[in-house]
Enzyme design. Structure first.
Site, mmCIF file in Angstrom:
data_model
loop_
_atom_site.group_PDB
_atom_site.id
_atom_site.type_symbol
_atom_site.label_atom_id
_atom_site.label_comp_id
_atom_site.label_asym_id
_atom_site.label_seq_id
_atom_site.Cartn_x
_atom_site.Cartn_y
_atom_site.Cartn_z
ATOM 1 N N GLU A 141 0.802 -1.238 0.000
ATOM 2 C CA GLU A 141 0.000 0.000 0.000
ATOM 3 C C GLU A 141 0.830 1.281 0.000
ATOM 4 O OE1 GLU A 141 -3.203 0.215 2.771
ATOM 5 O OE2 GLU A 141 -4.188 -1.539 1.949
ATOM 6 N N GLU B 125 -5.602 -8.160 0.047
ATOM 7 C CA GLU B 125 -6.345 -7.858 1.279
ATOM 8 C C GLU B 125 -7.781 -7.536 0.916
ATOM 9 O OE1 GLU B 125 -4.826 -4.811 3.904
ATOM 10 O OE2 GLU B 125 -2.768 -5.537 3.683
HETATM 11 C C1 FCB Z 1 -4.816 -1.878 5.129
HETATM 12 C C2 FCB Z 1 -3.487 -2.297 5.716
HETATM 13 C C3 FCB Z 1 -3.593 -3.389 6.746
HETATM 14 C C4 FCB Z 1 -4.827 -3.243 7.612
HETATM 15 C C5 FCB Z 1 -6.061 -3.022 6.775
HETATM 16 C C6 FCB Z 1 -7.334 -2.908 7.569
HETATM 17 O O1 FCB Z 1 -4.722 -0.566 4.701
HETATM 18 O O2 FCB Z 1 -2.616 -2.735 4.696
HETATM 19 O O3 FCB Z 1 -2.403 -3.397 7.475
HETATM 20 O O4 FCB Z 1 -4.646 -2.309 8.568
HETATM 21 O O5 FCB Z 1 -5.897 -1.880 5.991
#
Ligand code: FCB
Length: 483
Positions: free
Chosen positions: A189, A389
């Site tokens: 990210e 994610e």
């Molecule tokens: C993302 C992050 C991860 C977590 C999620 C909820 O932005 O990569 O570490 O905190 O959000």
């Protein structure tokens, strides 16, 4: 470990023996689709002073009064450093095939550069071995925001040297672990650690502005921020080259980015095109430059005098070919419709009543799971995409009977998987999905308040209890389908 939800037994794996989805063939994912969970080092490990680990910018930030909700810090967190074997067992119970975790740079190089710390590396060797023994493919991320504080003291990501130091660390890890790790994610990210860490952002919640900040908590000028962005993508390119130079042949790598995604408000050919244009521009400083090897004209024009300083040679490094793209997807950034006027789209603002999940930033828009991978493939002809994610926080509490019935997380998962499946059914090459997160953990500035886990963690006793969503996920994995 307790399992509040019924999780006994391993998930079935072979296509023949697999139970079908009650929703029928139409709900199935392609054979070989890989199901996993994700975590990151700082959010779960604890043991921040053990075995020679150096301090990271998140240690410093979390110990700065007023930065983290309730004054929480991650000194102990989930104590995963000592309980990793139990946590691997939790994953086995859910039936996951892959695990995305991150390696803490300050455990390996306590000062960011120099002599590696063998005890730090040893922890990840043991973790990887435990995973392999459990039949779970390790999928490490090399940078999930925990920059060694010693490098921050020398300018952090404002300095080009940090990009070089990251590549050296990445090359070292690839050389040490590629005998048992086949795939690495480089950086997690970009926007979150660059923009949120070096400027902070305001998000609209129900018509009101809410501020979000991350370590190191700076407020840089446009010119300086653009240079940090540039150094971060340069680190991406340099690390790819270092991994290729040091890893065993066949080792694969790519970034795990939170692509900002524009979703067509209404599915018409014009709006679909408009959304693609918008997504490409919104990611100009990150995925677009990494995959196209140039900053878009609109990006450079908008930055004006504050544009990053760069060379042609650097653009070549930044766009070093990757094997796959990981995308972290939580919500659409914006809904758009087509427009005759430049730049070819009009953004729709989120209605004040637009539904959201527990985190203030988390507006609900499951269609992002279809549009984001489809756009990545359409824009950049990507051969392999991973959803690195996806998940949501919920107000999970253990009932008197010791169960957590997280109805909203199950609703979230089912809807997101349904949209993802639409993309796989259309042939978008999505190889796997990692749920964020295996277990509740230290959620950055929100401390321990926002629980994202399939497994509940009591932060006083550190007892783990599977939630009902863990049973849902196990079922989806076992049937390789939306359930
Ligand atoms: C993302 C992050 C991860 C977590 C999620 C909820 O932005 O990569 O570490 O905190 O959000």
């Amino acid at each position: 470990m307790t399992t509040g939800a019924p999780l006994a037994g391993r998930a079935q794996t072979s296509a023949e023996s697999r139970p079908k989805s009650v929703q029928g063939e139409g709900a199935a994912f392609p054979d070989g689709f890989s199901w996993g969970v994700a975590t990151s080092a700082f959010q779960i490990e604890g043991a921040v002073k053990e075995d020679g680990r150096g301090a990271s910018i998140w240690d410093s930030y979390a110990h700065t009064p007023g930065k983290i909700r309730n004054g929480d810090n991650a000194d102990v967190a989930n104590d995963h450093y000592h309980r990793y074997k139990d946590d691997v067992r939790l994953m086995q119970d859910i039936g996951v095939k892959t695990y995305r975790f991150s390696i803490a740079w300050p455990r390996i190089f306590p000062n960011g550069v120099g002599q590696p710390n063998p005890k730090g590396l040893d922890f990840y060797r043991r973790l990887v071995d435990a995973l392999l023994e459990a039949g779970i493919e390790p999928f490490p991320t090399l940078y999930h925001w925990d920059l060694p504080q010693a490098l921050q003291d020398k300018g952090g990501w404002q300095s080009r040297d940090t990009a070089k130091a990251f590549a050296d660390y990445a090359g070292y890890i690839a050389g040490q672990l590629s005998d048992r790790v086949k795939r690495f994610f480089t950086i997690n990210e970009f926007f979150s650690f660059v923009d949120i860490g070096h400027r902070g952002v305001d998000v609209m919640v129900g018509g009101k502005k809410v501020r979000i900040e991350h370590a190191p908590g700076l407020k840089l000028s446009n010119a300086k921020l653009n240079q940090v962005r540039h150094n971060a993508v340069l680190a991406q390119g340099l690390s790819v080259q270092a991994i290729r130079a040091n890893a065993k042949a066949g080792t694969k790598c790519g970034p795990a980015d939170n692509l900002s995604t524009a979703v067509p408000a209404i599915e018409t050919p014009e709006n679909i095109k408009a959304a693609e244009i918008a997504t490409r521009e919104m990611n100009a400083g990150y995925l677009t430059v990494m995959l196209e090897g140039k900053y878009t004209d609109a990006y450079l024009a908008a930055a004006g005098k504050a544009a990053p300083k760069f060379t042609e040679e650097e653009l070549k490094i930044i766009s070093s070919p990757v094997d796959f793209i990981g995308i972290n997807l939580y919500r659409p950034s914006v809904y758009v419709v087509g427009s005759e006027r430049t730049p070819g789209f009009r953004s729709i603002s989120f209605n004040k009543s637009h539904p959201r999940m527990l985190s203030l930033w988390h507006l609900l828009g499951p269609e992002v799971m279809y549009w984001a991978p489809r756009q990545v493939q359409a824009l950049w002809k990507t051969k392999e995409i991973y959803i690195t994610e996806n998940g949501c926080a919920a107000s999970d509490e253990l009932s008197a009977e010791g169960v957590v019935d997280d109805s909203d997380r199950i609703m979230f998962l089912r809807n997101h998987l349904a949209h993802l499946r639409r993309a796989t059914a259309e042939g978008v090459p999505i190889k796997g999905y990692f749920h964020w997160s295996l277990m509740d953990n230290f959620e950055w500035s929100d401390g321990f308040t926002n629980r994202f886990g399939l497994v509940h963690v009591d932060f006083k006793t550190l007892k783990r209890t599977a939630k009902l969503s863990a049973a849902y996920f196990r079922e989806a994995i076992a049937r390789n389908a939306v359930v």
